[in-house]
Design an enzyme around this catalytic site. Structure first.
Site, PDB file in Angstrom:
ATOM      1  N   LYS A   1     -12.101  -0.183  -0.275  1.00 51.03           N
ATOM      2  CA  LYS A   1     -11.228   0.553  -1.210  1.00 51.03           C
ATOM      3  C   LYS A   1     -11.897   0.617  -2.579  1.00 51.03           C
ATOM      4  O   LYS A   1     -12.825   1.391  -2.743  1.00 51.03           O
ATOM      5  CB  LYS A   1      -9.848  -0.084  -1.198  1.00 51.03           C
ATOM      6  CG  LYS A   1      -9.152   0.251   0.132  1.00 51.03           C
ATOM      7  CD  LYS A   1      -7.850  -0.429   0.379  1.00 51.03           C
ATOM      8  CE  LYS A   1      -7.299   0.074   1.721  1.00 51.03           C
ATOM      9  NZ  LYS A   1      -6.395  -0.874   2.363  1.00 51.03           N
TER      10      LYS A   1
ATOM     11  N   SER B   1       0.795  -1.224   0.000  1.00 50.43           N
ATOM     12  CA  SER B   1       0.000   0.000   0.000  1.00 50.43           C
ATOM     13  C   SER B   1       0.828   1.274   0.000  1.00 50.43           C
ATOM     14  O   SER B   1       0.314   2.334  -0.331  1.00 50.43           O
ATOM     15  CB  SER B   1      -0.957  -0.006   1.189  1.00 50.43           C
ATOM     16  OG  SER B   1      -0.274  -0.280   2.382  1.00 50.43           O
TER      17      SER B   1
ATOM     18  N   HIS C   1      -5.520  -3.825  -1.857  1.00 56.44           N
ATOM     19  CA  HIS C   1      -5.349  -2.821  -2.919  1.00 56.44           C
ATOM     20  C   HIS C   1      -5.414  -3.431  -4.314  1.00 56.44           C
ATOM     21  O   HIS C   1      -5.206  -2.726  -5.306  1.00 56.44           O
ATOM     22  CB  HIS C   1      -4.026  -2.073  -2.739  1.00 56.44           C
ATOM     23  CG  HIS C   1      -4.054  -1.087  -1.611  1.00 56.44           C
ATOM     24  ND1 HIS C   1      -4.562   0.190  -1.751  1.00 56.44           N
ATOM     25  CD2 HIS C   1      -3.676  -1.199  -0.321  1.00 56.44           C
ATOM     26  CE1 HIS C   1      -4.475   0.825  -0.598  1.00 56.44           C
ATOM     27  NE2 HIS C   1      -3.935   0.008   0.298  1.00 56.44           N
TER      28      HIS C   1
HETATM   29  C1  PLP Z   1      -6.269  -1.014   3.774  1.00 58.25           C
HETATM   30  C2  PLP Z   1      -5.793  -2.368   4.100  1.00 58.25           C
HETATM   31  C3  PLP Z   1      -6.462  -3.139   5.041  1.00 58.25           C
HETATM   32  C4  PLP Z   1      -7.599  -2.593   5.846  1.00 58.25           C
HETATM   33  O1  PLP Z   1      -8.800  -2.618   5.141  1.00 58.25           O
HETATM   34  P1  PLP Z   1     -10.064  -1.868   5.787  1.00 58.25           P
HETATM   35  O2  PLP Z   1     -11.203  -2.456   5.060  1.00 58.25           O
HETATM   36  O3  PLP Z   1      -9.858  -0.417   5.560  1.00 58.25           O
HETATM   37  O4  PLP Z   1     -10.061  -2.201   7.235  1.00 58.25           O
HETATM   38  C5  PLP Z   1      -6.025  -4.423   5.269  1.00 58.25           C
HETATM   39  N1  PLP Z   1      -4.955  -4.927   4.606  1.00 58.25           N
HETATM   40  C6  PLP Z   1      -4.291  -4.201   3.694  1.00 58.25           C
HETATM   41  C7  PLP Z   1      -3.135  -4.819   2.976  1.00 58.25           C
HETATM   42  C8  PLP Z   1      -4.675  -2.896   3.414  1.00 58.25           C
HETATM   43  O5  PLP Z   1      -4.007  -2.173   2.526  1.00 58.25           O
END
Ligand code: PLP
Length: 394
Positions: free
Chosen positions: A242, A183, A211
Site C-alpha cells: 500500500k 479499510s 492502511h
Molecule cells: C490490504 C490489507 C491486507 C492485504 O495486504 P496485501 O499486501 O495486499 O496482501 C491485509 N490486511 C489488511 C487490514 C488490509 O487492509
C-alpha cells in the site's frame, strides 16, 4: 447452458448479477499514479492504496532495476531453504529499525502475513478476540489457526473486555486482533484502550496496520507509533503493498516471536520468497521514508482538504479519520451508478458493496495520495458535485 454438474456456478453468478454484486474488473493500462489510463480512458485515480505515490517513484524503479541486474528475477526457493538473500535480510533489519521493533519478517503479502502469524500463536485450545470489522485476511488467518473466534463490537474496548471475561477462562490462552485503520471506513482502532484491556487479562495482542503503515505515526511509522505504544503490542502486521508502493507483508515485534514465526509459518516455509525487484524496491521505499517526512505531510494535507470539501458539498463521509474517504450511499445500485458516472466524467473511484461491507451500507471509496495536486483534488470535487446533484445524493 453449462453441464449439469456446473449448473450451480451459473446459478450463483446469476444471483450475484441480480443483486448487483457481480464485480466487473477494469484493466489498468498505465503505471499507478495520480492519473492513470483505465479501460482506455485517462482518469483521476482515487482508487489505489498508493498513499505516498511510491508505486511509480523513480527511486523505487531504479532500485528494482538495480536489484534485477545483481540478483536476477526469481528466487526459485522458499525462504527457509535457499530463498533468503542478502536483500531480504537487509530489508528486515531496516524495517525493524524504522518501526522501532526488535525484529521483522518480510513475507509475500499482507494477506500472507496474517496466515503466517496467527496459526503459530494460537490453536484449538485457544480463543481469539476479533473486531467485528476485521479484514478478510485476519478472518482467514483465524480460521486456519482453528481457535475459537469471539467477535467484539467494532472499536469497542469495553465490549472486548466483557468478551474476554466471559470466554478466556474456558481456554488455554487468548489473542486479541484488530485492524489498525479499517479499510472500508477509514477509522482508527482505539489501540490504547484495547492494549489496556488485553494487558489486564494477559491476552496476546496483534494489530494489522496495513492502511497505517507509511500513513500514521511519525514519518509513517504506523499506528503503534501514532499511539506511542512501542514494545507493547506483541505482533504488528504490515504491508508493503500500500503506502510502500511495492508488494509484500511484514510481521514485526519482539525477536522471540518473530524467530518463532520463522520456524512455524507455513506461507514462509512452503511458498517462495519475494523477488529481488520487489525486495530492492521496498528497501528504496524505507530509504525515502527515513530521509524525509514530506510525502507523509503532503498526504495528510490532501486528506484534510478533500474530506472537508467533500463534507462541505453535503456528502456523508462516515467515520473517516484517514485518507480512506467513504462517500456513504446506502443502496448498492446507487453506489455502482455513482461510481460509473464518476468514471465517465474522468474520476476513478470504486463502489463497494456486500460482502466487503454490510448490506445497506454501500459506498464509493475515495483514496487520495501524495501524488495528487490541489488542482487534481479540485477537479475530483467538481465531478463529485456534478454527479451528486444529478443522482440526487446532495
Ligand atoms: C490490504 C490489507 C491486507 C492485504 O495486504 P496485501 O499486501 O495486499 O496482501 C491485509 N490486511 C489488511 C487490514 C488490509 O487492509
Amino acid at each position: 447452458m453449462a453441464e449439469e454438474r456446473l449448473r450451480f456456478i451459473e446459478e450463483e453468478i446469476g444471483r450475484l448479477k441480480e443483486e448487483n454484486l457481480f464485480i466487473n474488473i477494469r484493466t489498468i493500462e498505465s503505471a499507478v499514479d495520480g492519473w492513470m489510463v483505465v479501460d482506455g480512458m485517462r482518469v483521476l485515480n482515487f482508487c489505489t492504496n498508493n498513499y505516498l505515490g511510491l508505486a511509480n517513484h523513480p527511486r523505487l524503479r531504479e532500485a528494482a532495476q538495480a536489484a534485477i541486474a545483481r540478483w536476477g528475477v526469481g528466487p526459485a526457493a522458499v525462504r527457509s531453504i535457499a530463498g533468503t538473500t542478502g536483500l531480504h535480510v537487509e530489508l528486515e533489519r531496516r524495517l525493524a529499525a524504522f518501526k522501532g521493533v526488535e525484529d521483522a519478517l518480510y513475507v509475500q503479502s499482507g494477506f500472507n502475513a496474517n496466515q503466517a502469524a496467527i496459526p503459530p500463536l494460537v490453536g484449538r485450545e485457544d480463543v481469539i478476540f476479533s473486531d467485528r470489522l476485521n479484514h478478510a485476511s485476519i478472518i482467514d488467518g483465524c480460521r486456519l489457526a482453528g481457535a475459537k473466534v469471539v467477535v467484539y463490537e467494532h472499536c469497542d474496548p469495553a465490549d472486548a473486555e466483557a468478551k474476554i471475561r466471559e470466554h478466556l477462562p474456558n481456554f488455554r490462552r487468548g489473542l486479541l486482533i484488530t485492524d489498525g485503520v479499517f479499510s472500508m471506513d477509514g477509522d482508527i482502532a482505539p489501540l490504547d484502550g484495547l492494549y489496556e484491556v488485553a494487558a489486564r487479562h494477559g491476552v496476546l495482542t496483534m494489530v494489522d496496520d496495513a492502511h497505517g503503515e507509511g500513513v500514521l505515526g511519525r514519518g509513517g511509522r504506523g499506528i503503534v507509533d501514532h499511539f506511542g505504544l512501542h514494545g507493547r503490542f506483541d505482533v504488528e502486521i504490515g504491508t508493503l503493498s500500500k503506502a510502500f508502493g511495492v508488494v509484500g507483508g511484514v510481521i514485526a515485534g519482539k525477536k522471540l516471536i518473530v524467530d518463532f514465526i520463522r520456524q512455524k509459518a507455513r506461507p514462509f516455509l512452503f511458498s517462495s520468497a519475494t523477488t529481488p525487484a520487489d525486495t530492492g524496491a521496498c528497501l528504496a521505499a524505507v530509504d525515502l521514508l527515513e530521509e524525509s517526512e514530506a510525502l507523509v505531510r503532503r498526504l495528510w494535507e490532501n486528506t484534510a482538504y478533500l474530506r472537508a470539501e467533500t463534507q462541505n458539498l453535503g456528502f456523508d463521509t462516515g467515520k473517516s479519520q484517514t485518507p480512506i474517504l467513504p462517500i456513504m450511499l446506502g443502496d448498492v445500485g446507487l453506489a455502482k451508478q455513482f461510481s460509473r458516472r464518476l468514471f465517465e466524467e474522468g474520476v476513478f473511484a470504486m463502489s463497494i458493496g456486500f460482502p466487503t461491507v454490510p448490506r445497506g451500507l454501500a459506498r464509493v471509496r475515495v483514496m487520495n495520495t501524495a501524488a495528487h495536486t490541489r488542482a487534481d483534488l479540485d477537479f475530483g470535487l467538481e465531478v463529485f458535485a456534478r454527479v451528486g446533484r444529478e443522482l440526487g445524493v446532495i
